[in-house]
Design an enzyme around this catalytic site. Structure first.
Site, PDB file in Angstrom:
ATOM      1  N   HIS A   1       0.826  -1.201   0.000  1.00 48.03           N
ATOM      2  CA  HIS A   1       0.000   0.000   0.000  1.00 48.03           C
ATOM      3  C   HIS A   1       0.866   1.260   0.000  1.00 48.03           C
ATOM      4  O   HIS A   1       1.550   1.541   0.982  1.00 48.03           O
ATOM      5  CB  HIS A   1      -0.897  -0.031   1.241  1.00 48.03           C
ATOM      6  CG  HIS A   1      -1.856   1.099   1.345  1.00 48.03           C
ATOM      7  ND1 HIS A   1      -1.844   1.995   2.398  1.00 48.03           N
ATOM      8  CD2 HIS A   1      -2.872   1.483   0.539  1.00 48.03           C
ATOM      9  CE1 HIS A   1      -2.823   2.865   2.241  1.00 48.03           C
ATOM     10  NE2 HIS A   1      -3.459   2.585   1.126  1.00 48.03           N
TER      11      HIS A   1
ATOM     12  N   HIS B   1      -0.716  10.733  -2.428  1.00 47.06           N
ATOM     13  CA  HIS B   1      -2.046  10.349  -1.966  1.00 47.06           C
ATOM     14  C   HIS B   1      -2.956  11.535  -1.673  1.00 47.06           C
ATOM     15  O   HIS B   1      -4.051  11.646  -2.232  1.00 47.06           O
ATOM     16  CB  HIS B   1      -1.946   9.473  -0.713  1.00 47.06           C
ATOM     17  CG  HIS B   1      -3.283   9.104  -0.153  1.00 47.06           C
ATOM     18  ND1 HIS B   1      -3.919   9.848   0.825  1.00 47.06           N
ATOM     19  CD2 HIS B   1      -4.115   8.084  -0.438  1.00 47.06           C
ATOM     20  CE1 HIS B   1      -5.082   9.304   1.099  1.00 47.06           C
ATOM     21  NE2 HIS B   1      -5.232   8.226   0.362  1.00 47.06           N
TER      22      HIS B   1
END
Length: 244
Positions: free
Chosen positions: A9, A51
């Site tokens: 991730h 992100h």
């Protein structure tokens, strides 16, 4: 039962600055089957890997990603205070990441960060880079913005796609299948509710669960036979899988 894959991730993000080349290369070193990353556009329209919609949390500076040029973003250092070993990690472009990981054979889950800022032509730009870098057969596209997923699919009809979601969606498996999407990417806390996980697995759609950081959850999901666990700790997930 096929072996559950381990996706890192934002790279091996518990050990290196998230969404940087350092984190992705470390994930490969740890043996991950895939990496997950997030793509937005710089002010000058370049797909970059970061992100948050702002740079605040990871760089200590302030402002929206979309308001900085690529050159300005490249001058920022990512999570320097948290990771002493990686003092010069930078925000990479999507092309840089794909070029760096291509030799490893690893899969790449590209999340289109279009839930808040729907960047003009991001789907077209990302698909073009994936094609140009020879990564088309190893990329999965996902987004919380399901319209964005469909737009990508209209550009690349044979692309592998998945719907990201964290809330409870009624018959999401039927909805995904009818719209031609290949997979479901639910949050780990979501699949522990009611019978949702068994429904997703029974649908035949690929089920990749995020963000799975607890050993007990890793074991439960691998035992259930999910397609992949997406985790900040790829080395631990691999160790858990290897013990089963």
């Amino acid at each position: 039962m096929s072996k559950t894959e381990v996706f890192a991730h934002r790279g091996a993000s518990s050990y290196a600055p998230e969404n940087t080349l350092e984190a992705f290369l470390l994930a490969i070193e740890q043996g991950a089957d895939g990496i997950e990353l997030d793509v937005q556009l710089s002010k000058d329209g370049v797909p970059v890997v970061i992100h948050d919609e702002t740079v605040d949390r990871v760089t200590g500076q302030s402002g929206f990603v979309k308001d900085f040029t690529l050159q300005e973003l490249k001058e920022m250092v990512v999570l320097r205070e948290r990771f002493a070993k990686y003092r010069d990690a930078r925000i990479p472009t999507l092309r840089e990441v794909l070029d760096a990981v291509r030799p490893s054979g690893i899969a790449v889950n590209i999340e289109l960060k279009t839930g808040i800022n729907w960047y003009p032509e991001i789907e077209k730009k990302v698909a073009a880079i994936v094609e140009e870098t020879g990564m088309k057969d190893r990329v999965i596209y996902s987004s919380f913005n399901h319209y964005s997923v469909q737009k990508l699919k209209s550009i690349v009809p044979d692309a592998e796609t998945a719907y990201l979601f964290s809330d409870v969606i009624l018959r999401v498996d039927d909805y995904a299948a009818k719209s031609g999407v290949d997979g479901l990417h639910p949050a780990v806390y979501h699949v522990k509710m009611a019978e949702f996980l068994s429904e997703y697995l029974a649908s035949g759609l690929k089920t990749r669960v995020w963000t799975v950081n607890e050993r007990a959850d890793m074991k439960m999901l691998i035992d259930a036979g999910v397609t992949a666990v997406i985790t900040n700790y790829p080395d631990i997930a691999i160790a858990v899988r290897d013990m089963m």
